[in-house]
Design an enzyme around this catalytic site. Sequence first.
Site, short mmCIF file in Angstrom:
data_model
loop_
_atom_site.label_atom_id
_atom_site.label_comp_id
_atom_site.label_asym_id
_atom_site.label_seq_id
_atom_site.Cartn_x
_atom_site.Cartn_y
_atom_site.Cartn_z
N GLY A 71 0.83 -1.20 0.00
CA GLY A 71 0.00 0.00 0.00
C GLY A 71 0.86 1.25 0.00
CD GLN A 73 1.86 6.61 4.32
OE1 GLN A 73 2.82 6.33 5.02
NE2 GLN A 73 1.79 7.74 3.62
CB SER A 74 3.87 -0.61 2.05
OG SER A 74 4.63 -1.76 2.32
CG ASN A 75 4.79 -0.17 8.30
OD1 ASN A 75 4.98 1.03 8.43
ND2 ASN A 75 3.75 -0.79 8.86
CB ALA A 77 7.04 -0.45 0.24
#
Length: 328
Positions: A71, A73-75, A77
Amino acid sequence: MRLPDSINLANLPTKIERLERFSENLGDINIYIKRDDQTGTEIAGNKVRKLEYAVKEALDSGCDTLITCGGIQSNHARATAAVAARLGMKAVLVLRSDETPQLEGNYFLDKLLGAKIILISSKEYATARNEIMENIRGEISKSGSKGYIIPEGASNGIGTFGYFKAMEEIKQQEEEMGIIFDGIVVAVGSGGTYGGLFLANTLYKYGKRIIGINVCDNAEYFKNKVISILEESGLYLNEPFLYQKNDIEIIDGYVGRGYALSDKKELDFIYNFSAMEGIILDPVYTGKAMYGLSQEIKKGSLIGLKNLLFIHSGGVFGLFPKRDMFEF
């Protein structure tokens, strides 16, 4: 037991603390928290444990580019972008967003860390993200680069060994602290963290309840997802392991409005918990899961468990895009 090779990226071991006031408020139970939010700064959270194994495999395969998805706000990524920069690799992030995103939180850090970002719609993400990542790998190969695809959350056979190793770490900490944890509780968003804990618990016969609280989809979906991950993990091991599907314990009912969507009771809980314990939960994973745990204890669903360990899987950067939703 011989595990796959890994590289050292995280600040380990992470400490375990008793939640004094939270435990007292819930009654006759001891809640402890494992601070995997402190595995680093740029790489903070649970994802780096999985990346220690996945990225080692990438390096051993001669890859110079990490390709992953998540997403906006992916942690995971963000952690992948940070690891790539630290190791002199490139990162390509396929991120889900149906609108032009605000430059904040993890998305801002992705940019700061030099990752190449490709935005796709929710529909594309649901139906074609793997194909898109394969196409990216094919394209970069034309310029002489070699890409390694890491699935969502690094939740696959190799990545899940990060939390197999974490379970060994917890066992060592139990001995040092003189405590036996009856159960270990973790937020479930892609299944790899749960899968690693469950696998080690099964193979070592620790006899603990591994309890997941899903933050998206439903319990049946994640039971099947964990089984798939465990089957893939088995390819790396030379030892058989037996379990039943019903051994996989996922508590449903705390998804709320949906993945990465917050409602008032969840945000109020995060605020009250932060003020009570001086520990900040995130709105996507640990906030929902800790709220769910508190409700299950109040309902009497976890009777018989005296000492519970909650895995704080990080995600604090995800709070900043939701700052205007909090009421103080």
